[in-house]
Motif scaffolding. Structure first.
Motif, PDB file in Angstrom:
ATOM      1  N   ARG A   6      16.146   1.174  49.121  1.00 30.96           N
ATOM      2  CA  ARG A   6      17.570   1.210  49.471  1.00 30.96           C
ATOM      3  C   ARG A   6      18.002  -0.097  50.131  1.00 30.96           C
ATOM      4  N   THR A   7      17.185  -0.568  51.076  1.00 28.84           N
ATOM      5  CA  THR A   7      17.546  -1.778  51.817  1.00 28.84           C
ATOM      6  C   THR A   7      17.564  -2.995  50.914  1.00 28.84           C
ATOM      7  N   ARG A   8      16.534  -3.153  50.108  1.00 26.56           N
ATOM      8  CA  ARG A   8      16.465  -4.339  49.239  1.00 26.56           C
ATOM      9  C   ARG A   8      17.473  -4.268  48.101  1.00 26.56           C
ATOM     10  N   SER A   9      17.886  -3.058  47.711  1.00 27.86           N
ATOM     11  CA  SER A   9      18.929  -2.919  46.694  1.00 27.86           C
ATOM     12  C   SER A   9      20.284  -3.373  47.229  1.00 27.86           C
ATOM     13  N   MET A  10      20.476  -3.265  48.540  1.00 29.64           N
ATOM     14  CA  MET A  10      21.735  -3.707  49.149  1.00 29.64           C
ATOM     15  C   MET A  10      21.839  -5.217  49.222  1.00 29.64           C
ATOM     16  N   ILE A  39       9.980   7.349  60.410  1.00 27.19           N
ATOM     17  CA  ILE A  39       9.949   7.267  58.951  1.00 27.19           C
ATOM     18  C   ILE A  39       8.618   7.787  58.432  1.00 27.19           C
ATOM     19  N   ASP A  40       8.669   8.793  57.542  1.00 22.10           N
ATOM     20  CA  ASP A  40       7.431   9.224  56.926  1.00 22.10           C
ATOM     21  C   ASP A  40       7.156   8.349  55.703  1.00 22.10           C
ATOM     22  N   PHE A  41       6.061   8.609  55.040  1.00 18.21           N
ATOM     23  CA  PHE A  41       5.586   7.725  53.977  1.00 18.21           C
ATOM     24  C   PHE A  41       6.581   7.627  52.813  1.00 18.21           C
ATOM     25  N   LYS A  42       7.043   8.785  52.318  1.00 17.02           N
ATOM     26  CA  LYS A  42       7.975   8.792  51.189  1.00 17.02           C
ATOM     27  C   LYS A  42       9.301   8.152  51.598  1.00 17.02           C
ATOM     28  N   SER A  43       9.710   8.418  52.823  1.00 10.02           N
ATOM     29  CA  SER A  43      10.955   7.825  53.303  1.00 10.02           C
ATOM     30  C   SER A  43      10.844   6.308  53.381  1.00 10.02           C
ATOM     31  N   LEU A  44       9.643   5.806  53.696  1.00 10.92           N
ATOM     32  CA  LEU A  44       9.445   4.363  53.770  1.00 10.92           C
ATOM     33  C   LEU A  44       9.653   3.719  52.401  1.00 10.92           C
ATOM     34  N   GLU A  45       9.140   4.376  51.355  1.00  6.11           N
ATOM     35  CA  GLU A  45       9.383   3.910  49.986  1.00  6.11           C
ATOM     36  C   GLU A  45      10.874   3.801  49.714  1.00  6.11           C
ATOM     37  N   MET A  46      11.590   4.880  50.049  1.00 12.53           N
ATOM     38  CA  MET A  46      13.022   4.932  49.778  1.00 12.53           C
ATOM     39  C   MET A  46      13.788   3.931  50.642  1.00 12.53           C
ATOM     40  N   LEU A  47      13.329   3.744  51.875  1.00 13.55           N
ATOM     41  CA  LEU A  47      13.989   2.799  52.774  1.00 13.55           C
ATOM     42  C   LEU A  47      13.898   1.383  52.225  1.00 13.55           C
ATOM     43  N   GLN A  71      30.965  -7.120  51.779  1.00 15.91           N
ATOM     44  CA  GLN A  71      31.562  -6.531  52.963  1.00 15.91           C
ATOM     45  C   GLN A  71      30.524  -5.647  53.640  1.00 15.91           C
ATOM     46  N   ILE A  72      30.551  -5.659  54.960  1.00  9.85           N
ATOM     47  CA  ILE A  72      29.581  -4.890  55.741  1.00  9.85           C
ATOM     48  C   ILE A  72      30.328  -3.852  56.559  1.00  9.85           C
ATOM     49  N   THR A  73      29.843  -2.629  56.492  1.00 11.55           N
ATOM     50  CA  THR A  73      30.432  -1.529  57.255  1.00 11.55           C
ATOM     51  C   THR A  73      29.426  -1.079  58.298  1.00 11.55           C
ATOM     52  N   TYR A  74      29.882  -0.954  59.535  1.00 16.40           N
ATOM     53  CA  TYR A  74      29.042  -0.432  60.610  1.00 16.40           C
ATOM     54  C   TYR A  74      29.241   1.085  60.691  1.00 16.40           C
ATOM     55  N   HIS A  75      28.158   1.793  61.004  1.00 13.17           N
ATOM     56  CA  HIS A  75      28.203   3.254  61.027  1.00 13.17           C
ATOM     57  C   HIS A  75      27.724   3.779  62.377  1.00 13.17           C
ATOM     58  N   ASP A  76      28.402   4.810  62.814  1.00 16.29           N
ATOM     59  CA  ASP A  76      27.987   5.511  64.019  1.00 16.29           C
ATOM     60  C   ASP A  76      27.049   6.628  63.581  1.00 16.29           C
ATOM     61  N   VAL A  77      25.756   6.407  63.760  1.00 17.81           N
ATOM     62  CA  VAL A  77      24.751   7.340  63.249  1.00 17.81           C
ATOM     63  C   VAL A  77      24.196   8.160  64.399  1.00 17.81           C
ATOM     64  N   GLY A  78      24.351   9.468  64.303  1.00 20.00           N
ATOM     65  CA  GLY A  78      23.826  10.349  65.343  1.00 20.00           C
ATOM     66  C   GLY A  78      22.327  10.461  65.278  1.00 20.00           C
ATOM     67  N   LYS A  79      21.729  10.816  66.387  1.00 15.62           N
ATOM     68  CA  LYS A  79      20.265  10.906  66.464  1.00 15.62           C
ATOM     69  C   LYS A  79      19.711  11.973  65.538  1.00 15.62           C
ATOM     70  N   GLY A  80      20.515  12.949  65.198  1.00 17.68           N
ATOM     71  CA  GLY A  80      20.000  14.044  64.374  1.00 17.68           C
ATOM     72  C   GLY A  80      20.045  13.772  62.894  1.00 17.68           C
ATOM     73  N   ASN A  81      20.570  12.602  62.503  1.00 12.25           N
ATOM     74  CA  ASN A  81      20.687  12.293  61.089  1.00 12.25           C
ATOM     75  C   ASN A  81      19.317  11.930  60.524  1.00 12.25           C
ATOM     76  N   SER A  82      18.767  12.791  59.709  1.00 11.64           N
ATOM     77  CA  SER A  82      17.400  12.584  59.206  1.00 11.64           C
ATOM     78  C   SER A  82      17.316  11.398  58.256  1.00 11.64           C
ATOM     79  N   GLN A  83      18.432  11.107  57.546  1.00 15.98           N
ATOM     80  CA  GLN A  83      18.406   9.995  56.597  1.00 15.98           C
ATOM     81  C   GLN A  83      18.161   8.666  57.313  1.00 15.98           C
ATOM     82  N   CYS A  84      18.599   8.572  58.587  1.00 21.90           N
ATOM     83  CA  CYS A  84      18.512   7.303  59.304  1.00 21.90           C
ATOM     84  C   CYS A  84      17.595   7.399  60.509  1.00 21.90           C
ATOM     85  N   SER A  85      16.781   8.407  60.538  1.00 21.73           N
ATOM     86  CA  SER A  85      15.910   8.587  61.684  1.00 21.73           C
ATOM     87  C   SER A  85      14.937   7.432  61.819  1.00 21.73           C
ATOM     88  N   ALA A  86      14.608   7.069  63.054  1.00 21.04           N
ATOM     89  CA  ALA A  86      13.648   5.978  63.286  1.00 21.04           C
ATOM     90  C   ALA A  86      12.238   6.412  62.921  1.00 21.04           C
TER      91      ALA A  86
END
Length: 634
Positions: free
Chosen positions: A213-217, A202-210, A185-200
């Motif tokens: 996270r993405t491939r784990s899904m 991406i720093d280096f460590k965040s890229l690792e986590m991204l 099942q896929i859920t769509y999310h309304d993500v605000g611009k200020g949300n750092s977890q989903c910010s466009a």
């Protein structure tokens, strides 16, 4: 008893390397489900092998990799089955069936299925059905054997365990009205611009986590580690073959980088190890896919198992942190390289609004259309995007696309450098994969084409993972006989670099290296490197007891291969073997490993004065003692 709920359920276990065995197992599971047979389909490393005696009926779907090796996901299970403490009646009362996937052009065709079948028999299990052997060389691929085997299986199962089937298995819910539901099942999310977890941004460590996270899904995730070991940056690339030679091989050098593109503290690997990289997909193809499927690239989603799948015990889904839909497609869905599976066409037919497209898709998904589908899809290596464009009236929900599109896989390469000689660097020898389909369409490998086309000035971040390969790092005191034609020379470049360093600080054992290529002028890979170590005092020099021998297969009327050069040096090879040498073979998995093995048997028989049978046992003993290693690829 904890295992009691499984007593009245058909269990299907699969061990897959490329996804074919998983696809076949899931198809078996769907067919069982449509017959109202309770069924559980699991990857073999998700099953606890000590629970096997509590099962009533188990179907195994297993592939064979390399030189008769079990898939990575099966290694732990297979080690458990080989325990000497297991009695001959350990699996008494357990019925089983084995279906193998292999390629009859290889020497150890379907070896894993055959040895699994034998071991289960040895442990007291009862075969329900003669093992099935799927063959990639069949005009319909492995399904040419799977279809009749599966049909026979349902009849046998119904006769032996009618309690599994409420109705006759040939008539149950196969009237065309059955419609599967997606497993995710896929859920769509309304993500605000200020949300750092989903910010466009991406720093280096965040890229690792991204990436993790993405491939784990992804529903097609592998059992390996999701987070990269490091990111690499290409620093040098140079062609090793001449243009127009029929080969396109590159030497690539990378260094590990941090967020500021300064050097990482360090990376570590041993000679013989393998590097896996996650390739980038063509942005044009990704945009075309998003447009064709009417997907919003800026949307944020999470992907989870459906409620039904969760109720069956699948709770290992990814954290509920949204990712951008376009990023999810880029990192997990192979939309412009891999071919879709047969089930993809079946589900497509449910969403085709044009009648002629629906009928063609239903035909492709039917037993009658199997051969035509194989010619249209697998033989032509049609991509998901091409198939979707061929059937423009189909509008599939995202849930089905995510579930059925083949996962974007990492690609593995033998490392061709020594970490000791090149701290914080890793070198690869990459042959650009290219072929022509039966309809004369040129196809290129996704990863090899991408890597060879990278510009060091672009400083592209490449997610990478280090793994142990089939060639363990040798001790400097062990003599080496290396056989590596073509790009099979890659790991041995690292071996020679390492031994050259070791020789500066102490004595080292001799090295014989047999290399092969088509022409001296066109594809003599690393020519200057090998010749430099052939000089007086070099690792491959005769005064060090070594040697370097090249077979140019097409520089004379009669073809010459590495096994011919080996026979010419039979005395040298025998002397090293008698002195405790280890044999390492790398390269094409087609005929080369078996031809080299035959040459070694001849040499041992001739020089040792023994029969061929004794020579074969001699090599088997060499293998058991950890001194005979093969790393081969298709």
């Amino acid at each position: 008893m904890e295992d009691e709920p499984n007593k009245k359920k058909l269990l299907i276990l699969y061990a897959s390397e490329t996804g074919n065995a998983m696809d076949a197992a899931e198809r078996l599971g769907r067919e069982a489900d449509r017959r109202c047979c309770p069924v559980s389909v699991l990857c073999i490393d998700d099953f606890e092998p000590k629970s096997l005696p509590f099962e009533e009926t188990v179907i195994y779907v297993v592939s064979t990799t390399g030189q008769g090796d079990v898939p990575d996901s099966m290694k732990g299970f297979w080690r458990f089955l080989l325990q000497r403490s297991l009695s001959k009646e350990w699996l008494k009362g357990v019925d089983y069936g084995v279906f193998g996937l292999g390629d009859s052009s290889y020497q150890k065709y379907n070896f894993v299925a055959k040895k699994l079948d034998k071991r289960l028999l040895d442990l007291g299990a009862r075969p329900l059905i003669e093992r099935g052997l799927g063959d990639d060389q069949h005009p319909s691929g492995y399904e040419g054997a799977l279809d009749p085997w599966m049909s026979k299986l349902w009849k046998i199962l119904y006769n032996k365990a009618p309690n599994l089937f409420p109705n006759d298995p040939n008539t149950a819910t196969l009237n065309g009205t059955w419609v599967d539901q997606p497993k995710i099942q896929i859920t769509y999310h309304d993500v605000g611009k200020g949300n750092s977890q989903c910010s466009a941004a991406i720093d280096f460590k965040s890229l690792e986590m991204l990436i993790e996270r993405t491939r784990s899904m992804s529903p097609g995730k592998s059992s390996g580690k999701m987070r990269p070991d490091c990111f690499l940056n290409l620093t040098e690339n140079c062609p090793l073959t001449r243009p127009g030679s029929g080969k396109d091989v590159w030497h690539l050098e990378f260094e590990a980088v941090s967020s500021s593109f300064s050097l990482f503290q360090s990376i570590h690997y041993d000679v013989g190890d393998v590097l896996e990289v996650l390739p980038s997909q063509d942005p044009v193809a990704v945009d075309a896919f998003m447009k064709r499927c009417n997907l919003n690239p800026e949307a944020y989603i999470t992907v989870q198992p459906s409620k039904k799948e969760n109720s069956m015990g699948d709770t290992n889904h990814a954290p509920d942190i949204p990712v951008k839909l376009k990023t999810f497609v880029e990192l997990t869905m192979d939309i412009a390289s891999a071919s879709p599976r047969r089930y993809f066409f079946e589900i497509m037919s449910n969403f085709a609004s044009a009648q002629h497209e629906k009928e063609r898709l239903q035909y492709f998904a039917s037993p009658e259309g199997r051969d035509d589908l194989y010619q249209y899809n697998q033989k032509e290596r049609r991509t998901v995007l091409e198939v979707l464009e061929d059937f423009p009236s189909v509008q599939m929900p995202l849930e089905w696309l995510v579930q059925l599109i083949p996962p974007l896989k990492t690609r593995a390469f033998s490392i061709s450098s020594s970490n000791s000689a090149h701290p914080n660097q890793v070198h690869l020898t990459v042959s650009v994969v290219s072929w022509t389909t039966p309809y004369k369409r040129t196809r290129k490998g996704l990863c090899s084409t991408w890597l060879a086309g990278l510009d060091p000035q672009q400083r592209v971040l490449i997610p990478a993972w280090f793994h142990k390969g089939s060639l363990p790092s040798p001790s400097p005191s062990v003599p080496l006989i290396l056989i590596g034609p073509g790009t099979g020379c890659a790991p041995f470049r690292g071996f020679v670099e390492e031994r050259a360093l070791q020789s500066k600080s102490g004595p080292t054992a001799p090295v014989l290296f047999f290399f092969g290529c088509r022409n001296e002028e066109n594809d003599f890979l690393y020519r200057d490197f090998w010749l430099s170590h052939l000089q007086s005092g070099g690792v491959l020099s005769e005064d060090k007891g070594g040697g370097f021998y090249v077979a140019f297969s097409r520089d004379q009327p009669q073809k010459v291969y590495v096994q011919h050069k080996m026979r010419e040096q039979s005395t040298k090879i025998w002397n090293l073997l008698a002195g405790g040498a280890a044999v390492y073979i790398a390269g094409s998995a087609n005929k080369m490993p078996s031809d080299v093995l035959a040459a070694l048997e001849e040499i041992i028989s001739l020089e040792g004065g023994v029969t061929k049978e004794v020579a074969a046992r001699w090599i088997h003993a060499l293998e058991k003692s950890g001194k005979y290693h093969v790393e081969a690829w298709s």
